[in-house]
Design an enzyme around this catalytic site. Structure first.
Site, mmCIF file in Angstrom:
data_model
loop_
_atom_site.group_PDB
_atom_site.id
_atom_site.type_symbol
_atom_site.label_atom_id
_atom_site.label_comp_id
_atom_site.label_asym_id
_atom_site.label_seq_id
_atom_site.Cartn_x
_atom_site.Cartn_y
_atom_site.Cartn_z
ATOM 1 N N TYR A 120 -10.509 14.340 -7.735
ATOM 2 C CA TYR A 120 -9.528 13.755 -8.996
ATOM 3 C C TYR A 120 -8.390 15.043 -9.808
ATOM 4 O O TYR A 120 -7.405 14.516 -10.201
ATOM 5 C CB TYR A 120 -10.014 12.869 -9.590
ATOM 6 C CG TYR A 120 -9.112 12.083 -10.618
ATOM 7 C CD1 TYR A 120 -9.152 10.805 -10.424
ATOM 8 C CD2 TYR A 120 -8.962 12.492 -12.211
ATOM 9 C CE1 TYR A 120 -7.984 10.749 -11.860
ATOM 10 C CE2 TYR A 120 -8.845 12.162 -13.400
ATOM 11 C CZ TYR A 120 -7.328 11.248 -12.475
ATOM 12 O OH TYR A 120 -6.947 10.712 -14.326
ATOM 13 N N ASP B 236 1.127 -1.373 -0.002
ATOM 14 C CA ASP B 236 -0.319 0.188 -0.050
ATOM 15 C C ASP B 236 0.561 0.899 -0.688
ATOM 16 O O ASP B 236 1.498 1.858 0.634
ATOM 17 C CB ASP B 236 -1.004 0.167 1.233
ATOM 18 C CG ASP B 236 -1.996 0.974 1.479
ATOM 19 O OD1 ASP B 236 -1.357 2.474 0.986
ATOM 20 O OD2 ASP B 236 -2.825 1.300 2.060
#
Length: 254
Positions: free
Chosen positions: A158, A66
């Site tokens: 985003y 991760d």
């Protein structure tokens, strides 16, 4: 004469988000050019190392990590440098692309997008740049998005994150240029990947996007690998701080 960017033998390349889509295409291209390839993603994947070695990679390794976890990224860097002794190429490709109107974006969602799309880039750069500095050589490519320059709704978090990627790219290019390290970004348009297919399963958005382009066909990961190959090469030694928009010449907003 063979272009320098076609030969990556002796180079070690690390790619985040390498399990599928653009990241996997990048990994395969670098393997075919002889690089040792380290693929990183959050999911388990079988056969990555064997497939890349079959393509010609000097060596290959896959790590489930991760990259929003600071300690995990530091451990990854230690593992890679212990095994291979260097990292010459770093491609920050991992990304998260949710679509929500502004009023429905929670602070937790905003922070998750920033963590995946920006903070992970910062963490990997911080972890691997010291080794690049010690070798006076490095090629960093950060994946942004052409949405930064378009008018498109539902992607406030985003687009903000991808704008930050361009800012980070320019800042690091300035800071690291004298160390023999170049930092550039690629800003793809809508590209056919498993992730984007999950967003637009009927496929209509790909055709709509293509009609807004000068090159009227949907983009695939294979359309991006040549630019990546060049930016990570010795041929690109005097190119840094730039963002290459790879969207087929999109002429208007969707």
């Amino acid at each position: 004469m063979t272009p320098l960017h076609c030969n990556k033998q002796g180079k070690v390349a690390l790619i985040t988000g390498a399990a599928q889509g653009i990241g996997r295409a990048f990994a395969e291209r670098l393997a075919a050019e002889g690089a040792t390839v380290v693929g990183v993603d959050r999911q388990d994947i079988q056969g990555f190392e064997t497939a890349l070695k079959d393509l010609g990679a000097g060596d290959a390794h896959y790590a489930r990590v991760d990259v929003t976890d600071e300690a995990a990224v530091e451990a990854l860097a230690a593992q890679v440098l212990d095994r291979f002794g260097r990292c010459d190429i770093l491609i920050n490709n991992v990304g998260f692309t949710p679509r929500e109107p502004l009023e429905q974006i929670t602070l937790a969602q905003w922070r998750l997008v920033m963590a995946v799309n920006v903070e992970s880039f910062f963490l990997t750069c911080r972890a691997f740049v010291p080794a690049m500095k010690s070798n006076a050589y490095g090629r960093i490519v950060n994946i942004s998005s052409d949405t930064v320059g378009l008018v498109i709704d539902g992607f406030a978090h985003y687009i903000a994150s991808k704008g930050a990627v361009i800012g980070l790219t320019r800042a690091l290019a300035s800071e690291l240029g004298e160390c023999g390290i170049t930092v550039n970004s690629i800003a793809p348009g809508l590209t056919k990947t498993p992730n984007t297919f999950s967003m637009f399963p009927d496929g209509k958005m790909f055709d709509l996007s293509a009609q807004a382009q000068a090159i009227k066909r949907p983009s695939t990961p294979g359309d991006l690998v040549g630019a990546m190959s060049f930016l990570t090469s010795d041929d690109a030694a005097f190119l840094t701080g730039q963002t290459l928009i790879m969207n087929g010449g999109q002429l208007r907003a969707l």
